[in-house]
Design a protein around this motif. Structure first.
Motif, PDB file in Angstrom:
ATOM      1  N   THR A   1       0.950  10.715   3.070  1.00 19.37           N
ATOM      2  CA  THR A   1       1.676   9.771   3.945  1.00 19.37           C
ATOM      3  C   THR A   1       0.715   8.851   4.698  1.00 19.37           C
ATOM      4  OG1 THR A   1       1.695  11.262   5.862  1.00 19.37           O
ATOM      5  CG2 THR A   1       3.506  11.487   4.290  1.00 19.37           C
ATOM      6  N   GLY A   2      -0.539   8.796   4.250  1.00 18.68           N
ATOM      7  CA  GLY A   2      -1.555   8.018   4.973  1.00 18.68           C
ATOM      8  C   GLY A   2      -1.211   6.545   5.146  1.00 18.68           C
ATOM      9  N   ASN A   3      -0.445   5.985   4.223  1.00 22.79           N
ATOM     10  CA  ASN A   3      -0.100   4.561   4.287  1.00 22.79           C
ATOM     11  C   ASN A   3       1.378   4.335   4.562  1.00 22.79           C
ATOM     12  OD1 ASN A   3      -2.408   2.608   3.503  1.00 22.79           O
ATOM     13  ND2 ASN A   3      -2.688   4.376   2.179  1.00 22.79           N
ATOM     14  N   LEU A   4       2.051   5.350   5.084  1.00 21.27           N
ATOM     15  CA  LEU A   4       3.505   5.235   5.274  1.00 21.27           C
ATOM     16  C   LEU A   4       3.886   5.214   6.746  1.00 21.27           C
ATOM     17  CD1 LEU A   4       4.674   7.748   2.521  1.00 21.27           C
ATOM     18  CD2 LEU A   4       4.443   5.257   2.348  1.00 21.27           C
TER      19      LEU A   4
ATOM     20  N   GLY B   1       0.814  -1.212   0.000  1.00 17.73           N
ATOM     21  CA  GLY B   1       0.000   0.000   0.000  1.00 17.73           C
ATOM     22  C   GLY B   1       0.850   1.265   0.000  1.00 17.73           C
ATOM     23  N   GLY B   2       1.865   1.258   0.840  1.00 15.71           N
ATOM     24  CA  GLY B   2       2.745   2.430   0.920  1.00 15.71           C
ATOM     25  C   GLY B   2       3.588   2.600  -0.337  1.00 15.71           C
TER      26      GLY B   2
ATOM     27  N   GLY C   1      -5.943   4.734   8.708  1.00 13.18           N
ATOM     28  CA  GLY C   1      -5.008   5.435   7.818  1.00 13.18           C
ATOM     29  C   GLY C   1      -5.571   6.707   7.187  1.00 13.18           C
TER      30      GLY C   1
ATOM     31  N   HIS D   1       0.675   2.047  11.326  1.00 17.75           N
ATOM     32  CA  HIS D   1       1.990   2.680  11.370  1.00 17.75           C
ATOM     33  C   HIS D   1       2.002   3.820  12.380  1.00 17.75           C
ATOM     34  CE1 HIS D   1       0.032   5.177   8.149  1.00 17.75           C
ATOM     35  NE2 HIS D   1       0.485   6.108   8.954  1.00 17.75           N
TER      36      HIS D   1
ATOM     37  N   GLN E   1      -6.568  -2.722   3.306  1.00 18.45           N
ATOM     38  CA  GLN E   1      -5.821  -1.467   3.261  1.00 18.45           C
ATOM     39  C   GLN E   1      -6.401  -0.519   2.203  1.00 18.45           C
ATOM     40  OE1 GLN E   1      -1.589  -2.158   2.954  1.00 18.45           O
ATOM     41  NE2 GLN E   1      -1.070  -0.021   3.400  1.00 18.45           N
TER      42      GLN E   1
ATOM     43  N   SER F   1       7.093   0.469   5.428  1.00 20.89           N
ATOM     44  CA  SER F   1       6.405   0.189   4.180  1.00 20.89           C
ATOM     45  C   SER F   1       7.168  -0.907   3.438  1.00 20.89           C
ATOM     46  CB  SER F   1       6.350   1.474   3.338  1.00 20.89           C
ATOM     47  OG  SER F   1       5.819   1.212   2.067  1.00 20.89           O
TER      48      SER F   1
END
Ligand SMILES: Nc1ncnc2c1ncn2[C@@H]1O[C@H](COP(=O)(O)OP(=O)(O)OP(=O)(O)O)[C@@H](O)[C@H]1O
Ligand SMILES: Nc1ncnc2c1ncn2[C@@H]1O[C@H](COP(=O)(O)OP(=O)(O)OP(=O)(O)O)[C@@H](O)[C@H]1O
Ligand SMILES: [Mg+2]
Ligand SMILES: [Mg+2]
Lengths: 221, 221
Positions: A169-172, A144-145, B170, B200, B90, B40
Motif C-alpha cells: 500500500t506504499g503508493n495508495l 503509481g497506485g 512512500g 497520501h 514517484q 489513487s
C-alpha cells in the motif's frame, strides 16, 4: 508452512561485504497473516526475497511445506514460485510494453487453463483491486497506485497458497489501502491464504494477526 | 512563484481520451510549503509533471515566476528544469548502472562547478538523507527506501528554488520519514525553498503550511 533457521544473507560489494540478515529464526503457520516492519535498510525485502525463492541465504535453513529449499533443483524452485507463491514487489516489476490485463494474466500463462479462461481470471483479479476501467492501459498510462494494484492483481491471479507482499500500500491513499487490506483479509480468512506482508505503516500492520520488527538484519520484536 | 489558470490535461488512449485534470486554478507563493492529497488516480502526479515542465497542459495557462511557460522554448524549459526545479519522482528514476553518489551528482553535471566541488556537494546531499555509507552502491544494491532517498538527494543537490516531490516518504519507515520531513522543513524555512509535495499520509501532509485535495482531476478542498 515456513520455517527459517539461523538465516544469514551476506552481500559482496566491492572489496568488502555487508551482512543484511544476521541470524533469522522464524516460523509461519498455514493460514497465518504476518506483518514485518522495520527501518529502511533493515533487511525486510532481503528476507522476503529469500522466502519467495528469488534469492538464496548465505547460511541457514529454509524449510517450506516440509521440504528443505536448498535441496530443490532449478525447475522445482521455478515451479514453486509460479504455482504456489504470489509476490508483490516493492517496485512492482510490471512489463512495460504490456497492458494491465496482460500483466495480471502473466502467471497463468504457464498453467493449463484455456486462453479464454485465463483472460477471465485476470479480469476478475483486476476488478478485485478496482481497475476494471484500466485493463488496456500500459504501465506508463497508469498512476503509481494503479501500477501497484496491477502488481497485486498479478500476485493473486494464480490463487497462490502463500502471498508475499512488499509494501503493497506504499503508493495508495487511505481509502484504497483499506480496500486492498479488506481484500487480503478476506482471502486470508476464506481461502486460508498465508500472507507475509512488509509495511512501514502501523495502521496497515494492524490488519495482520502478528507483527515482527527487523533491525539491522535481526528480529527484535 | 506559480500560477495555474484553468489547467486541463487530456490523454489520448486508444480511440478515446481521458480527462486527467479538469480545470485546476492554483497559486503557490514563494517560500510556501504545499501538500497535495487525493485518491489513487485523481491526477496528482499529472499536476506535478506539469508544474515541473515535464509535461504540457492540454488547455489553460501556467505562469512560473512571472513568465508564461508555453512561451518558453525547449532550451529555456530544460534550463529551468535543471537550474531551478528539483523533482522527486514517484518511481525514483535513478540511472541503473550509476552509483548513489553519481546519481545524486547528476544535476550538477550541467553546472559550472569543478568536478571536485560537484562531488563534495553530492556527498553532502547524500549525508543529509542518511546515506553516506551507501555512496558506491548501485540502485540494485540499495533498499527501496534508500533508492527513494537518493532521488531526494539528487533533487536537492543543485539548490533549487522549487522542490516538487511525488510521495517522497512512500517507502520510508516512520522515523526515516520524520528525518526527511525535518530536512525539508529546515530548507523551506532557512532557504525559502518553495515545496509542492504529493503525499497520501496525513501525518506527512501535516508538515506543510497548506494542503489541497484532488478528486477526479479537480481541487475539492
Ligand atoms: N499516459 C496516459 N494515458 C492515459 N491515461 C493516463 C496516462 N497517464 C495517467 N493516466 C490516467 O490519469 C489518471 C491520473 O493519473 P496520475 O498519475 O496523475 O494519478 P495520481 O493521483 O498520481 O495517482 P497515484 O496516487 O496512484 O499515484 C489515472 O487514472 C491514470 O490512469
Ligand atoms: N545487492 C546488494 N549488495 C549490497 N548491499 C545490498 C544489496 N541489496 C541490499 N543491500 C543492502 O542491504 C540492506 C537491506 O536491504 P533491504 O532491501 O532488505 O532493506 P529493507 O528493509 O527492505 O529497506 P526499505 O524499507 O528501504 O525497503 C540495505 O542496507 C541495502 O543497502
Ligand atoms: Mg524494502
Ligand atoms: Mg501518482
Amino acid at each position: 508452512m515456513i520455517r527459517l533457521e539461523r538465516i544469514e544473507k551476506e552481500y559482496r560489494i566491492g572489496e568488502g561485504s555487508f551482512l543484511a540478515l544476521n541470524g533469522i529464526d522464524l516460523t509461519v503457520g498455514k493460514g497465518e497473516f504476518l506483518a514485518i516492519t522495520g527501518a529502511s535498510g533493515s533487511g525486510k525485502s532481503t528476507l522476503l526475497n529469500i522466502l519467495g525463492l528469488l534469492d538464496r541465504p548465505t547460511r541457514g535453513r529454509y524449510v517450506l511445506d516440509g521440504r528443505e529449499v536448498s535441496s530443490l533443483d532449478k525447475a522445482e524452485r521455478a515451479h514453486h514460485r509460479n504455482r504456489f507463491i504470489g509476490f508483490v514487489f516493492q517496485s512492482f516489476n510490471l512489463l512495460a510494453r504490456t497492458s494491465a490485463l496482460e500483466n495480471a494474466e502473466l502467471p497463468l500463462v504457464y498453467s493449463n487453463a484455456e486462453p479464454a479462461a485465463r483472460r477471465e481470471r485476470a479480469r476478475k483479479s483486476l476488478a478485485d483491486v478496482g481497475l476494471s476501467s484500466r485493463e488496456n492501459h500500459l504501465p506508463t498510462q497508469l498512476s503509481g497506485g494503479q501500477q501497484q494494484r496491477v502488481a497485486i492483481a498479478r500476485a493473486l491471479v494464480n490463487e497462490p497458497v502463500l502471498l508475499l507482499a512488499d509494501e503493497p500500500t506504499g503508493n495508495l491513499d487511505t481509502r484504497t489501502s483499506e480496500e486492498i487490506m479488506d481484500l487480503l483479509t478476506r482471502l486470508n480468512r476464506e481461502r486460508e491464504l498465508t500472507i507475509v506482508m512488509i509495511t512501514h505503516e502501523p495502521s496497515v500492520a494492524a490488519y495482520a494477526g502478528r507483527t515482527i520488527a527487523l533491525r539491522d538484519g535481526m528480529i527484535v520484536a
